[in-house]
Every structure is written in structure tokens, then in C-alpha cells.
Motif scaffolding. Structure first.
Motif, short mmCIF file in Angstrom:
data_model
loop_
_atom_site.label_atom_id
_atom_site.label_comp_id
_atom_site.label_asym_id
_atom_site.label_seq_id
_atom_site.Cartn_x
_atom_site.Cartn_y
_atom_site.Cartn_z
N SER A 39 -1.03 -13.95 6.53
CA SER A 39 -1.63 -12.88 7.33
C SER A 39 -1.97 -11.66 6.49
CB SER A 39 -0.69 -12.47 8.47
OG SER A 39 -0.49 -13.57 9.32
N ALA A 40 -1.31 -11.49 5.35
CA ALA A 40 -1.64 -10.34 4.50
C ALA A 40 -3.05 -10.47 3.93
CB ALA A 40 -0.62 -10.17 3.38
N ALA A 41 -3.51 -11.71 3.75
CA ALA A 41 -4.89 -11.90 3.28
C ALA A 41 -5.84 -11.69 4.44
CB ALA A 41 -5.07 -13.30 2.70
N ARG A 102 -17.22 -1.67 6.94
CA ARG A 102 -16.80 -3.08 6.84
C ARG A 102 -15.30 -3.26 6.69
NH1 ARG A 102 -18.27 -6.10 2.48
NH2 ARG A 102 -18.96 -4.26 1.35
N GLY A 103 -14.63 -2.29 6.11
CA GLY A 103 -13.19 -2.46 5.91
C GLY A 103 -12.68 -1.50 4.87
N ALA A 104 -11.46 -1.77 4.40
CA ALA A 104 -10.79 -0.87 3.46
C ALA A 104 -11.62 -0.70 2.17
CB ALA A 104 -9.41 -1.42 3.13
N THR A 105 -12.14 -1.78 1.64
CA THR A 105 -12.91 -1.71 0.39
C THR A 105 -14.08 -0.75 0.54
OG1 THR A 105 -12.33 -3.99 -0.13
CG2 THR A 105 -14.25 -3.07 -1.27
N GLU A 106 -14.81 -0.91 1.64
CA GLU A 106 -15.98 -0.05 1.82
C GLU A 106 -15.56 1.40 2.04
OE1 GLU A 106 -20.37 -0.78 3.51
OE2 GLU A 106 -18.79 -1.04 5.00
N GLU A 132 -1.54 -0.88 -6.71
CA GLU A 132 -2.76 -0.83 -5.89
C GLU A 132 -3.47 -2.18 -5.88
OE1 GLU A 132 -3.31 1.85 -4.03
OE2 GLU A 132 -1.47 2.54 -4.99
N HIS A 133 -4.14 -2.44 -4.79
CA HIS A 133 -5.11 -3.54 -4.70
C HIS A 133 -6.31 -3.17 -5.55
CE1 HIS A 133 -8.21 -6.04 -2.69
NE2 HIS A 133 -7.21 -6.79 -2.27
N HIS A 134 -7.00 -4.16 -6.09
CA HIS A 134 -8.17 -3.87 -6.94
C HIS A 134 -9.18 -2.97 -6.24
CE1 HIS A 134 -7.36 -7.84 -9.33
NE2 HIS A 134 -6.50 -6.88 -9.61
N SER A 135 -9.22 -3.05 -4.91
CA SER A 135 -10.21 -2.24 -4.19
C SER A 135 -9.88 -0.75 -4.20
CB SER A 135 -10.36 -2.73 -2.75
OG SER A 135 -9.14 -2.61 -2.08
N ASN A 136 -8.66 -0.41 -4.63
CA ASN A 136 -8.34 1.01 -4.81
C ASN A 136 -8.17 1.34 -6.31
OD1 ASN A 136 -7.89 3.66 -3.91
ND2 ASN A 136 -5.67 3.36 -3.85
N HIS A 182 -0.30 2.54 1.22
CA HIS A 182 0.80 2.76 2.17
C HIS A 182 1.76 1.57 2.11
CE1 HIS A 182 1.77 4.35 6.52
NE2 HIS A 182 2.84 4.31 5.74
N CYS A 183 1.18 0.40 1.80
CA CYS A 183 1.98 -0.82 1.69
C CYS A 183 1.28 -1.76 0.72
CB CYS A 183 2.12 -1.47 3.07
SG CYS A 183 2.94 -3.07 3.03
N ALA A 184 2.03 -2.26 -0.26
CA ALA A 184 1.41 -3.09 -1.31
C ALA A 184 1.24 -4.53 -0.83
CB ALA A 184 2.28 -3.05 -2.56
N ASN A 185 0.02 -5.02 -0.94
CA ASN A 185 -0.25 -6.37 -0.46
C ASN A 185 0.43 -7.44 -1.30
OD1 ASN A 185 -2.15 -5.81 -2.64
ND2 ASN A 185 -3.05 -7.79 -2.13
N SER A 186 0.62 -7.17 -2.59
CA SER A 186 1.12 -8.21 -3.48
C SER A 186 2.62 -8.42 -3.36
CB SER A 186 0.79 -7.84 -4.93
OG SER A 186 1.26 -6.52 -5.19
N VAL A 209 -5.23 7.38 1.46
CA VAL A 209 -4.21 6.34 1.64
C VAL A 209 -4.90 5.02 1.97
CG1 VAL A 209 -2.17 5.61 2.94
CG2 VAL A 209 -2.56 8.06 2.49
N ASP A 210 -4.52 3.98 1.22
CA ASP A 210 -5.01 2.63 1.51
C ASP A 210 -4.06 2.02 2.53
OD1 ASP A 210 -5.61 -0.01 1.66
OD2 ASP A 210 -5.51 -0.40 -0.50
N GLY A 211 -4.52 1.93 3.76
CA GLY A 211 -3.66 1.45 4.84
C GLY A 211 -3.93 0.01 5.23
N ALA A 212 -4.61 -0.75 4.36
CA ALA A 212 -5.00 -2.11 4.73
C ALA A 212 -3.79 -2.96 5.16
CB ALA A 212 -5.74 -2.78 3.58
N GLN A 213 -2.67 -2.81 4.45
CA GLN A 213 -1.50 -3.63 4.79
C GLN A 213 -0.56 -2.93 5.77
OE1 GLN A 213 -1.04 -6.73 4.18
NE2 GLN A 213 -2.72 -6.97 2.74
N ALA A 214 -0.67 -1.62 5.88
CA ALA A 214 0.23 -0.91 6.79
C ALA A 214 -0.23 -1.05 8.24
CB ALA A 214 0.30 0.56 6.39
N1 PMP Z 1 -6.00 -2.78 0.11
C1 PMP Z 1 -5.01 -3.64 0.33
C2 PMP Z 1 -3.59 -3.18 0.14
C3 PMP Z 1 -5.31 -4.95 0.69
O1 PMP Z 1 -4.34 -5.82 0.92
C4 PMP Z 1 -6.67 -5.33 0.85
C5 PMP Z 1 -7.05 -6.75 1.22
N2 PMP Z 1 -6.31 -7.74 0.59
C6 PMP Z 1 -7.65 -4.38 0.62
C7 PMP Z 1 -7.28 -3.12 0.26
C8 PMP Z 1 -9.09 -4.70 0.76
O2 PMP Z 1 -9.37 -5.02 2.08
P1 PMP Z 1 -10.78 -5.63 2.49
O3 PMP Z 1 -11.00 -6.81 1.60
O4 PMP Z 1 -10.60 -6.01 3.92
O5 PMP Z 1 -11.79 -4.56 2.30
#
Ligand code: PMP
Length: 416
Positions: A39-41, A102-106, A132-136, A182-186, A209-214
């Protein structure tokens, strides 16, 4: 008894009832019960979300914000109602502080390309963290390469927690932005985000704050956190992919230039100049994901209907149970043992390659993530190329943990 009173007390989740809301959980994988631990993905979707999206296309679809006719008004109202739902979900002050995208990345890219391009220069610094996730990370590197500011990285300890003393040391008058998860996906670490934001603010830095996982796990209050920007993705909050939101503090959004130009975001265009709408529309160029965003509202309603306390209690129970059961396997090493942690367990199993573990589990109907989880600096920190990651959500059960345990035992037997 009506729905509201049935749902209300819920100190514990009624997981069987929740599972019945998710049609995909009835699927068989290689003839086995699906055990979905990824679910984290991306989280699975309840019927309420699927129905909301289908309803838009069947009953109320039209382009929004520009039609004078009934259907367009109705779609616009539903879209704007989702904005109010998202505002309430994040406890933002005003609906205009919610930008749909579109989401956190955007969301991170918007802040980088609009606020960052205008406010960062040579001599400035920004602070990210190791986890951080690569998107941050990447959006800031792209900008750094153009503007020449410095990227500083707050390290984590062996548990995967941000080293707050080191973070404090990174903060000085050159720091213009702190952008931290806010919460590390890895590895699941929940960061002390209020304290992180407070210290950044003392230095006058802007906080993202990257809240994608929080967002799927925790009650979020952007005012209490004290951040300027907060991003999350619908698909991780049991909603559709391609729909998400950026919260931005009103005064900051007002002062920021548009980042994409097109229809919807203008009031007047000529070849000499264009005038832009007020926020949030200034940042929503082109036709958005109309049905997806309306369904995102349904997903946030679904989560709020269950109650954050109940969700947290359930996921804590699963995390404790998973840590105890996986702890029975000697060769299993958990990466990320922070005191504050979401129900995400990243691990290695002896010297068996995570991809092999994932493939064997898959044949048992168990879906886990293997790889670097778009967090290579985190993997580097723990000297690993990859881990196996099991992540839990509202529909998971202790039975799912037991299935994972059995699958790992089987994997060990195969590799013995
Ligand atoms: N930040 C975190 C912590 C994530 O887990 C993810 C998605 N794995 C993202 C950012 C990017 O989210 P998205 O691909 O939905 O833009």
C-alpha cells in the motif's frame, strides 16, 4: 441504526467490513488469497471511490469552470466540493490554499519551479533529509543546477530517525527552504515534523512537507505543523492515481508566479500579455483530472469516516505484530526501527536477493515491494542496494502478517 452512528465510536476498525469494501481483495493470485502488502507504493480502492469515479462519468461529466450549462455546473460543484473536503482533511484555513494536481511529485515540482525559481539564488541553501523519496530530491537538484544554491542533507541515525542536533547545525541564515518528509516511504520513519518546521521557521526558512506517506495513516493539520507547503497523492490514500493536492499558505501562493500556462488559469489573454486567475486556479492550467479529483474527495471522506485514531490503532497493532513475528526469523534484519514509525517494514533476509524474496512471495499470492523504493540515498545510508518492504493499510490483518511469515520461511527453505 444509520451509517453515521454505526461508524462513529470505532475505537477499533471493523476490518472485515472494510475488506468487503475493496473488491480487489476477493481476487485469487495463482489460486491463492491475495495478501496485499504494498500500500505504500499505491493503495487499493474501496467501492465508494470506484463508484464515485464511475458516477461522474455516468451522471455528471462535463468540463468544469467554463460551461454555463447544467452538467458543467454540476461537475464544477462536485470538483469544488472535493477541494473543501481536502481543505478539511489537511485543516487548511481556506479552500483557495488547495491546488489540485497529479500528486506529491507534481506538488514538489510546482513549488520548485514557481517559488524556488523566484526565491533561490547562489549563496542560498536548502535542507533536505537522507530519507527523502527521489521526488523530494531530484526537483531541487534540477533547480540547483540552474541557480547554483547549496543542498544540505540532514542525516539519520542507525534507527532511521533524523539526527535533530545535526539538523539544527545545518540551519543558518543562508537556509531559505527546508523540504522534509512527514513519513519515509522506504523505512517508515515518522519525522518530528512540528519541531523540524519550528526550527526552520526560527531561521525564517520556508517549509515544505512531503506528506505522501503520512496522508493515509496520520491526522494531518497543516496549521499545527506550521508548514508553508504540504503535498500528497490520492492513490496512496485509497483514491485514484493522477489526482493529488498541494497545500500552500495563501500569502505565499498569492505571491508566486504560475508554473504552467494554458487554459483555466487566465482571465484575459492577448499576444501582448496575459492576466492570471486568483489562486488556486492560477496553478491549475488545462483540464484537470475531473473525475479522479472528485473520487479523491470520496477517498478522503472514506478515511475520515473510519477515523484517524482507529486507523492508527489498527496499523500500530499490525506493526507490533509484524515486528514480533518477523523477529522470530534469525536471518531477517529490519531496516528502520524508529520509535515513531508507520506500518512499513523494510528488511533483508540473509543474503538472499530481495528480488528473489519478492518473486517467491508472489507465488504465494503475497505482494511486497522490492528494490530501492525510489530512495537510493536511504539505501546508501544503510549500505544496501535494496530491501524487501511490506507495508500495511486499513484492510490488512494479522493473518496477512502470518502469511508473510510463512512465505519467508518457505523462501529460506528454498535457499537453504
Ligand atoms: N514522497 C513519498 C514519501 C512517496 O512515498 C512517494 C511515492 N512513492 C512520493 C513522494 C511520490 O508520490 P507520487 O509518485 O504519487 O507523486
Amino acid at each position: 441504526m444509520n451509517m453515521a452512528t454505526e461508524r462513529k465510536p470505532a475505537p477499533m476498525l471493523d476490518v472485515e467490513r472494510i475488506r468487503a469494501d475493496f473488491p480487489i481483495l476477493g481476487e485469487q493470485i495463482y489460486g491463492k488469497r491475495l495478501v496485499f502488502l504494498d500500500s505504500a507504493a499505491s493503495a487499493q480502492k474501496p467501492r465508494q471511490v470506484i463508484d464515485a469515479e464511475r458516477m461522474v462519468y455516468e451522471r455528471e461529466y462535463a468540463n468544469i469552470h467554463r460551461g454555463v450549462y447544467y452538467l458543467s455546473q454540476r461537475a464544477t460543484d462536485a470538483f469544488e466540493a472535493a477541494r473543501e473536503t481536502t481543505r478539511a482533511f489537511l485543516n487548511a484555513r481556506e479552500t483557495r490554499e488547495i491546488v489540485f494536481l497529479r500528486g506529491a511529485t507534481e506538488g514538489v515540482n510546482l513549488v520548485a519551479q514557481s517559488w524556488g525559481l523566484d526565491n533561490l539564488k547562489v549563496g542560498d541553501a536548502i535542507v533536505l533529509s537522507t530519507i527523502e523519496h527521489h521526488s523530494n530530491i531530484v526537483p531541487w537538484q534540477l533547480l540547483r543546477d540552474r541557480l547554483g544554491f547549496e543542498i544540505r542533507v540532514a542525516p539519520v541515525d542507525d534507527e532511521g530517525q533524523i539526527d535533530m542536533a545535526a539538523y539544527r547545525d545545518l540551519l543558518d541564515e543562508r537556509v531559505k527552504l527546508v523540504a522534509i518528509t512527514h513519513c519515509a516511504n522506504s523505512i517508515g520513519t515518522i519525522t518530528p515534523i512540528r519541531e523540524i518546521a519550528r526550527l526552520a521557521k526560527e531561521q525564517g526558512a520556508v517549509v515544505l512537507v512531503d506528506g505522501a506517506q503520512a496522508a493515509p495513516h496520520l491526522r494531518i493539520d497543516v496549521q499545527e505543523i506550521g508548514c508553508d507547503f504540504y503535498v500528497f497523492s490520492g492513490h496512496k490514500t485509497y483514491g485514484p492515481s493522477g489526482a493529488g493536492a498541494l497545500y500552500g499558505r495563501g500569502e505565499l501562493l498569492d505571491a508566486m508566479p504560475p508554473w504552467q500556462g494554458g487554459g483555466e488559469m487566465i482571465t484575459r489573454v492577448s499576444f501582448e500579455e496575459s492576466r492570471f486567475h486568483e489562486v488556486p486556479h492560477k496553478f491549475e492550467a488545462g483540464t484537470p483530472n475531473i473525475a479522479g479529483t472528485i473520487a479523491l474527495g470520496a477517498a478522503l471522506d472514506y478515511i475520515s469516516g473510519l477515523g484517524h485514531e482507529a486507523i492508527l490503532a489498527h496499523e500500530h497493532d499490525l506493526l507490533d505484530y509484524a515486528m514480533a513475528r518477523l523477529g522470530e526469523i534469525n536471518s531477517l534484519r529490519v531496516i528502520g526501527t524508529a520509535r515513531e514509525k508507520a506500518a512499513i517494514v523494510s528488511f533483508t533476509l540473509g543474503d538472499i536477493h530481495p528480488h528473489d524474496v519478492g518473486t517467491i512471495l508472489d507465488r504465494e499470492g503475497i505482494a511486497v515491494r522490492v528494490g530501492h523504493h525510489c530512495a537510493q540515498p536511504t539505501m546508501d545510508r544503510f549500505d544496501l542496494p535494496a530491501t524487501v518492504r511490506a507495508s500495511f493499510g486499513i484492510y490488512n490483518t494479522r493473518e496477512d502478517v502470518d502469511a508473510l511469515y510463512d512465505g519467508l520461511r518457505k523462501t529460506l527453505e528454498i535457499f537453504a
